[in-house]
Scaffold this motif. Structure first.
Motif, PDB file in Angstrom:
ATOM      1  N   LEU C 183       0.823  -1.204   0.000  1.00  0.00           N
ATOM      2  CA  LEU C 183       0.000   0.000   0.000  1.00  0.00           C
ATOM      3  C   LEU C 183       0.857   1.254   0.000  1.00  0.00           C
ATOM      4  CD1 LEU C 183      -2.769  -0.820   2.657  1.00  0.00           C
ATOM      5  CD2 LEU C 183      -2.978  -0.786   0.168  1.00  0.00           C
ATOM      6  N   TRP C 184       2.015   1.166   0.714  1.00  0.00           N
ATOM      7  CA  TRP C 184       2.717   2.405   1.037  1.00  0.00           C
ATOM      8  C   TRP C 184       4.143   2.063   1.398  1.00  0.00           C
ATOM      9  CZ3 TRP C 184       2.417   4.238   6.713  1.00  0.00           C
ATOM     10  CH2 TRP C 184       3.079   5.458   6.899  1.00  0.00           C
ATOM     11  N   VAL C 185       5.074   2.819   0.909  1.00  0.00           N
ATOM     12  CA  VAL C 185       6.462   2.735   1.361  1.00  0.00           C
ATOM     13  C   VAL C 185       6.757   4.021   2.109  1.00  0.00           C
ATOM     14  CG1 VAL C 185       8.867   2.761   0.631  1.00  0.00           C
ATOM     15  CG2 VAL C 185       7.256   1.201  -0.472  1.00  0.00           C
ATOM     16  N   ASP C 186       7.097   3.916   3.385  1.00  0.00           N
ATOM     17  CA  ASP C 186       7.303   5.139   4.164  1.00  0.00           C
ATOM     18  C   ASP C 186       8.752   5.624   4.086  1.00  0.00           C
ATOM     19  OD1 ASP C 186       8.885   3.875   6.105  1.00  0.00           O
ATOM     20  OD2 ASP C 186       7.279   3.734   7.583  1.00  0.00           O
ATOM     21  N   HIS C 187       9.009   6.752   4.712  1.00  0.00           N
ATOM     22  CA  HIS C 187      10.312   7.413   4.707  1.00  0.00           C
ATOM     23  C   HIS C 187      11.447   6.499   5.168  1.00  0.00           C
ATOM     24  CE1 HIS C 187      13.153  10.706   5.320  1.00  0.00           C
ATOM     25  NE2 HIS C 187      13.251  10.446   6.604  1.00  0.00           N
ATOM     26  N   PHE C 188      11.106   5.528   6.000  1.00  0.00           N
ATOM     27  CA  PHE C 188      12.135   4.642   6.530  1.00  0.00           C
ATOM     28  C   PHE C 188      12.273   3.368   5.699  1.00  0.00           C
ATOM     29  CE2 PHE C 188      10.647   7.345   9.938  1.00  0.00           C
ATOM     30  CZ  PHE C 188      11.839   7.846  10.434  1.00  0.00           C
ATOM     31  N   GLY C 189      11.479   3.286   4.625  1.00  0.00           N
ATOM     32  CA  GLY C 189      11.586   2.134   3.737  1.00  0.00           C
ATOM     33  C   GLY C 189      10.745   0.941   4.142  1.00  0.00           C
ATOM     34  N   ASN C 190       9.836   1.112   5.106  1.00  0.00           N
ATOM     35  CA  ASN C 190       8.918   0.047   5.461  1.00  0.00           C
ATOM     36  C   ASN C 190       7.819  -0.051   4.403  1.00  0.00           C
ATOM     37  OD1 ASN C 190      10.119  -0.359   8.160  1.00  0.00           O
ATOM     38  ND2 ASN C 190       9.335   1.718   8.512  1.00  0.00           N
ATOM     39  N   SER C 245       9.882  -5.038   6.640  1.00  0.00           N
ATOM     40  CA  SER C 245      10.816  -4.085   7.230  1.00  0.00           C
ATOM     41  C   SER C 245      12.177  -4.718   7.501  1.00  0.00           C
ATOM     42  CB  SER C 245      10.274  -3.562   8.568  1.00  0.00           C
ATOM     43  OG  SER C 245       9.032  -2.918   8.413  1.00  0.00           O
ATOM     44  N   LEU C 246      13.181  -3.865   7.556  1.00  0.00           N
ATOM     45  CA  LEU C 246      14.494  -4.236   8.073  1.00  0.00           C
ATOM     46  C   LEU C 246      14.781  -3.316   9.254  1.00  0.00           C
ATOM     47  CD1 LEU C 246      16.463  -4.381   4.690  1.00  0.00           C
ATOM     48  CD2 LEU C 246      15.805  -6.344   6.085  1.00  0.00           C
ATOM     49  N   ASN C 247      15.720  -3.689  10.101  1.00  0.00           N
ATOM     50  CA  ASN C 247      16.065  -2.825  11.221  1.00  0.00           C
ATOM     51  C   ASN C 247      17.038  -1.734  10.779  1.00  0.00           C
ATOM     52  OD1 ASN C 247      16.326  -1.738  13.783  1.00  0.00           O
ATOM     53  ND2 ASN C 247      17.895  -3.215  14.416  1.00  0.00           N
ATOM     54  N   GLN C 248      16.595  -0.478  10.875  1.00  0.00           N
ATOM     55  CA  GLN C 248      17.428   0.684  10.553  1.00  0.00           C
ATOM     56  C   GLN C 248      17.927   0.712   9.114  1.00  0.00           C
ATOM     57  OE1 GLN C 248      20.131   2.237  13.496  1.00  0.00           O
ATOM     58  NE2 GLN C 248      19.223   0.964  15.081  1.00  0.00           N
ATOM     59  N   ARG C 249      17.302  -0.078   8.240  1.00  0.00           N
ATOM     60  CA  ARG C 249      17.627   0.017   6.816  1.00  0.00           C
ATOM     61  C   ARG C 249      16.319   0.006   6.033  1.00  0.00           C
ATOM     62  NH1 ARG C 249      21.376  -5.016   6.952  1.00  0.00           N
ATOM     63  NH2 ARG C 249      20.933  -5.059   4.724  1.00  0.00           N
ATOM     64  N   SER C 250      16.406   0.406   4.772  1.00  0.00           N
ATOM     65  CA  SER C 250      15.208   0.491   3.957  1.00  0.00           C
ATOM     66  C   SER C 250      14.896  -0.848   3.304  1.00  0.00           C
ATOM     67  CB  SER C 250      15.386   1.557   2.871  1.00  0.00           C
ATOM     68  OG  SER C 250      14.335   1.459   1.938  1.00  0.00           O
ATOM     69  N   ALA C 251      13.823  -1.485   3.778  1.00  0.00           N
ATOM     70  CA  ALA C 251      13.406  -2.752   3.162  1.00  0.00           C
ATOM     71  C   ALA C 251      12.997  -2.527   1.712  1.00  0.00           C
ATOM     72  CB  ALA C 251      12.245  -3.351   3.952  1.00  0.00           C
ATOM     73  N   ALA C 252      12.301  -1.422   1.452  1.00  0.00           N
ATOM     74  CA  ALA C 252      11.815  -1.162   0.097  1.00  0.00           C
ATOM     75  C   ALA C 252      12.977  -1.058  -0.876  1.00  0.00           C
ATOM     76  CB  ALA C 252      10.989   0.121   0.075  1.00  0.00           C
ATOM     77  N   GLU C 254      16.187  -2.183  -0.404  1.00  0.00           N
ATOM     78  CA  GLU C 254      17.031  -3.379  -0.487  1.00  0.00           C
ATOM     79  C   GLU C 254      16.310  -4.557  -1.135  1.00  0.00           C
ATOM     80  OE1 GLU C 254      19.547  -4.262   2.781  1.00  0.00           O
ATOM     81  OE2 GLU C 254      19.836  -2.152   3.313  1.00  0.00           O
ATOM     82  N   LEU C 255      14.992  -4.589  -0.998  1.00  0.00           N
ATOM     83  CA  LEU C 255      14.234  -5.711  -1.570  1.00  0.00           C
ATOM     84  C   LEU C 255      13.521  -5.315  -2.855  1.00  0.00           C
ATOM     85  CD1 LEU C 255      12.698  -7.033   1.778  1.00  0.00           C
ATOM     86  CD2 LEU C 255      14.703  -7.939   0.577  1.00  0.00           C
ATOM     87  N   GLY C 256      13.632  -4.045  -3.245  1.00  0.00           N
ATOM     88  CA  GLY C 256      13.002  -3.619  -4.494  1.00  0.00           C
ATOM     89  C   GLY C 256      11.490  -3.600  -4.434  1.00  0.00           C
ATOM     90  N   LEU C 257      10.934  -2.922  -3.438  1.00  0.00           N
ATOM     91  CA  LEU C 257       9.478  -2.879  -3.269  1.00  0.00           C
ATOM     92  C   LEU C 257       8.941  -1.473  -3.488  1.00  0.00           C
ATOM     93  CD1 LEU C 257       9.070  -5.083  -0.083  1.00  0.00           C
ATOM     94  CD2 LEU C 257       8.265  -5.624  -2.380  1.00  0.00           C
TER      95      LEU C 257
END
Lengths: 288, 288, 288
Positions: C183-190, C245-252, C254-257
């Motif tokens: 639905l949404w990728v936030d500023h932190f990459g979640n 999510s990843l801890n303190q990294r952007s999941a979006a 790193e995983l291409g989301l």
């Protein structure tokens, strides 16, 4: 006691990454707690006095009665003057550096009725360095004006004629063409030109644009959505000027346009009366 | 009833792309409609507690009486504590995570007079997840403080000495040189060092900088505009520290400087007395 | 005289580089000086009605009583309608284009109780062009509502059922798997998915994710910090949905989301009861 104000409208090139804008808000809040601060924008290009002056000129007719605080100030700390300029007999006061930033907005507001040079120590925040006049000089001046400090108490009066003028580029005719300039590229990629619909009255609904990297035929229109996919528009924008636009895409990016670029408008042979024959989808220019 | 406040000064690493900052404003507005929220900045680097702590420390002397709400919180949802720290006998209360973010500002404000650990359910917004403490824990605490809820009612008092300290790097002397560190690179590309003019008193107007990628001679000055094209300056900045700067260009970008980089200041032979001979354009350091 | 409001909560895709947002603030300040304007965000992607609708729907439960002003408006100037929609019997009124932008928030607020189509000239600012309805149509409507102008005076009432619905993607089961959407990728990459913990109840603490570019095993958790370096989490986010999510990294990153991407949740064999054996560090899902 002079007139009090309760709104400070604030524009700068400070960006939002640092605490600069927030600290200016803090200074105004501390000195004039009743005043509301409206942020026009703080993303004027660094040191881009022309872009700041144009944004302020576009906005000024909507700015509420009160103080305008504008800071794009490459000469900060030098002997360039800090000024407060009264317009409309006191309806507004514009505060900022005397480098042309305020001039177009002052002109739009009917011209300066009075002006002073800032610098009285009692209205300046002491600071270890001279690089943040927005915080130390301009914000306190804005706040004190809100509190009813008289303009003439903020500094020595100067003849408004001595203020640095702003330079707004004017379109010119050349061999029957109109040589215009991109004033502004907005967030959506519309490239505002320094001409309005009156300047191309009678040219018909389609006009040839000699752009920096290509020549395109543009359709005069009043909405983006009337433009077909890929069709270039000369859209009557919200300030009454013509903007080179695409529908839902960035004209500036796709056509390679930036502020300051020249765009030559060339009248097509198939103008006005004949247009309907050659271009059956020609759209009438809707005037509002 | 404790003291009431009417200003919340807010800093975070939330960025402005999402509705995070706006929702925090909504929560404060809802709970404490009379309070004004000032945004210091929300573009602290993600999880960069040091950068947030430094920004807050720079700003704190300008922050109005009231509540400071600061959120850079990589440990959100863990057992890191949420705290409210009173300074200056109640002139201000800083609210945020106990991870060092608040510490330098608290020190600048004269140290903590009292502190509590947040967590009483009646002052927390219920939420399905634990990842947005700014909205659910810190903003309500700030709003309730504005409404006159006493600090000791927000949570259990703790000895301020138990709070996590902030780490501010200190410059050190080494073989007569001064090994400094870049604290901050601002929007204009100025690289603030952790030394002031006192630290190089008597070094003369020109100082050699051993930068990460080059060695440059810098001129001490108090304005950017005094620097010739391409000349590197050590400019006395608005916080009283020296910043590596260029005039109207980004020193950080052109010299490859980032926060945390070491910059070694080396005294030149041609110092003070002799400077005039060797560097006829040498500028005096203007102190303010 | 109808109910008066004192808060306008404002969301748009205007960005912050231009003076658009500031001018809307000016218009509200000028017409309804007592109203406070809260900026939810102005960095919704250009013309991205879906993203704007989702942001508004996430925020609406925190928005104070008052007016919501929302502008993501690719059809500006066309015959798409401008609307004001009353919810909760007058607790709130949402103002914006009738293009689905307001619909999910209206639904979240319990549905529309009344709606009108904007367009009465006395409540519109005259302007040379039709491209800035936020300034000329929507902001004045919001301000007049704050001043106590009745909804029915702003325009002709229409059946709320005639308003364009918003489209919120729903997850679906397929061969025992759950096909979800970002639905949404936030500023932190979640990367927020359109499923909550209830949808995977009994699946155990580890779930396989078929991502666009890879397959990863994710751990259910309620905090980022519980995730080891590089470990992918399905974190219960602050809105009660699961986020990759990843801890303190952007999941979006790193995983291409990206928003709209499909993520297939596949139940692992080592579920629930057996999970403890295979994955000794399995974390319980903390519900709040």
């Amino acid at each position: 006691m002079a007139r009090r104000y309760d709104t400070v409208t604030f524009l700068s090139d400070y960006g939002l990454a640092d605490e600069f804008v927030g600290v200016v808000h803090c200074v105004v809040r501390d000195l004039a707690p009743h005043a509301r601060v409206i942020d026009l924008t703080h993303q004027i290009g660094r040191h881009d006095v022309r872009a700041g002056a144009l944004a302020l000129a576009r906005a000024i007719q909507y700015v509420p009665t009160g103080v305008v605080l504008a800071v794009v100030d490459p000469g900060v700390g030098t002997d360039r003057r800090g000024i407060a300029v009264e317009v409309a007999g006191g309806e507004g006061v514009l505060v900022g550096p005397d480098n042309g930033l305020l001039a177009p907005a002052v002109a739009m507001a009917g011209g300066a009725t009075r002006a002073v040079v800032l610098g009285r120590p009692e209205y300046i925040l002491p600071a270890p360095g001279a690089t943040f006049a927005g915080r130390d000089v301009f914000a306190p001046a804005a706040a004190h004006l809100c509190n009813g400090v008289a303009l003439e108490d903020l500094g020595d009066e100067v003849d408004p004629i001595s203020l640095l003028p702003g330079i707004i580029p004017v379109a010119r005719e050349e061999a029957g063409d109109l040589v215009t300039e991109v004033l502004w590229v907005d967030h959506f990629g519309n490239a505002q030109l320094n001409v309005g619909p009156d300047d191309v009255e009678g040219w018909g609904s389609r006009i040839s644009l000699r752009l920096p990297h290509s020549t395109r035929t543009a359709t005069m229109t009043s909405t983006f959505a009337e433009l077909g996919p890929g069709a270039v528009g000369l859209v009557l924008d919200s300030y009454g000027l013509l903007a080179v636009s695409l529908n839902q895409r960035s004209a500036a990016e796709e056509l390679g346009l930036a502020p300051g670029d020249a765009v030559r408008l060339v009248r097509l042979d198939d103008d006005a009366g004949e247009a309907a024959v050659v271009t059956p989808v020609a759209l009438p220019l809707r005037r509002q």
